[in-house]
Enzyme design. Structure first.
Site, PDB file in Angstrom:
ATOM      1  N   GLY A  16       0.779  -1.224   0.000  1.00 45.46           N
ATOM      2  CA  GLY A  16       0.000   0.000   0.000  1.00 45.46           C
ATOM      3  C   GLY A  16       0.808   1.269   0.000  1.00 45.46           C
ATOM      4  O   GLY A  16       0.236   2.369  -0.060  1.00 45.46           O
TER       5      GLY A  16
ATOM      6  N   ASP B 291      -7.136 -10.544  -8.043  1.00 40.01           N
ATOM      7  CA  ASP B 291      -7.438  -9.110  -8.082  1.00 40.01           C
ATOM      8  C   ASP B 291      -6.967  -8.451  -9.369  1.00 40.01           C
ATOM      9  O   ASP B 291      -7.299  -7.297  -9.648  1.00 40.01           O
ATOM     10  CB  ASP B 291      -6.846  -8.393  -6.869  1.00 40.01           C
ATOM     11  CG  ASP B 291      -5.326  -8.515  -6.769  1.00 40.01           C
ATOM     12  OD1 ASP B 291      -4.676  -8.954  -7.736  1.00 40.01           O
ATOM     13  OD2 ASP B 291      -4.783  -8.165  -5.706  1.00 40.01           O
TER      14      ASP B 291
END
Length: 209
Positions: free
Chosen positions: A72, A182
């Site tokens: 992230g 994903d």
């Protein structure tokens, strides 16, 4: 140097209370990146290693590999933590694998470029060799943005003299068999490909000077 002379110098140094001459010192390779280098999604998959761990295995004990990647993370976060990371690990080579999260969030390319430039310059100021791991954005962000994002990595490399991996996910991003569900993160099968994308750029930097 003849082996007998090397041995004689070694004995003389030890007899004088000195230390033995050091062999060729290995390099410390620091990877500062995001989830791609933090092996996101692989930790629970039977302990399958990410590309940084595979690099550690390939280099063996002579060189040290430090993985300072955080899932992230953005170029803002990487820039903020870079000075301390450099001070703690004192690397010889720094692979900067950041920018992907910035792009996916639509951050201005000018800001991403400024952060990567500042990180690269900080690495150079610390006496280390920077390597930029290039990223690209999916086409749904529009051709203007994806083109500008793609071009920022070679632009920073040219301006600073940093080594460049043109696209870390080359041969992976468009192959569904190498991506997690994903569609963003490479799976375990892709990790050797990522390492092979980095290796031709990294290997020359590991040679003795």
């Amino acid at each position: 140097m003849k082996e007998w002379l090397r041995g004689l110098l070694l004995v003389a140094a030890l007899a004088a209370g000195g230390e033995a001459p050091a062999a060729d010192a290995g390099k410390t390779v620091l990877v500062i990146g995001d989830s791609i280098s933090a092996a996101y999604g692989l930790q629970t998959a039977n302990g399958e290693p990410g590309w940084v761990q595979l690099l550690r295995q390939r280099l063996g004990p002579r060189h040290r590999v430090v993985n300072a990647s955080i899932s992230g993370d953005t170029t803002v976060g990487g820039l903020a933590r870079l000075p301390r990371t450099l001070a703690v690990h004192q690397p010889d080579i720094v692979i900067i694998e950041l920018g992907g999260n910035d792009g996916l969030r639509g951050y201005p390319v000018t800001s991403i470029r400024a952060n990567l430039l500042a990180m690269t310059e900080a690495v150079l100021a610390a006496g280390a060799k920077p390597v930029l791991a290039g990223m690209q954005m999916p086409p749904n962000l529009g051709p203007r943005y994806t083109r500008a994002f793609r071009d920022l990595y070679p632009g920073v490399a040219v301006e600073t003299g940093a080594a460049l991996v043109p696209f870390l996910l080359e041969g992976v991003a468009t192959d569904g068999a190498l991506m997690q569900r994903d569609g963003i993160h490479p799976n375990a099968r892709a990790q050797p490909v990522l390492l092979d994308n980095v290796w031709p750029v990294l290997e020359p930097l590991l040679g003795t000077e």
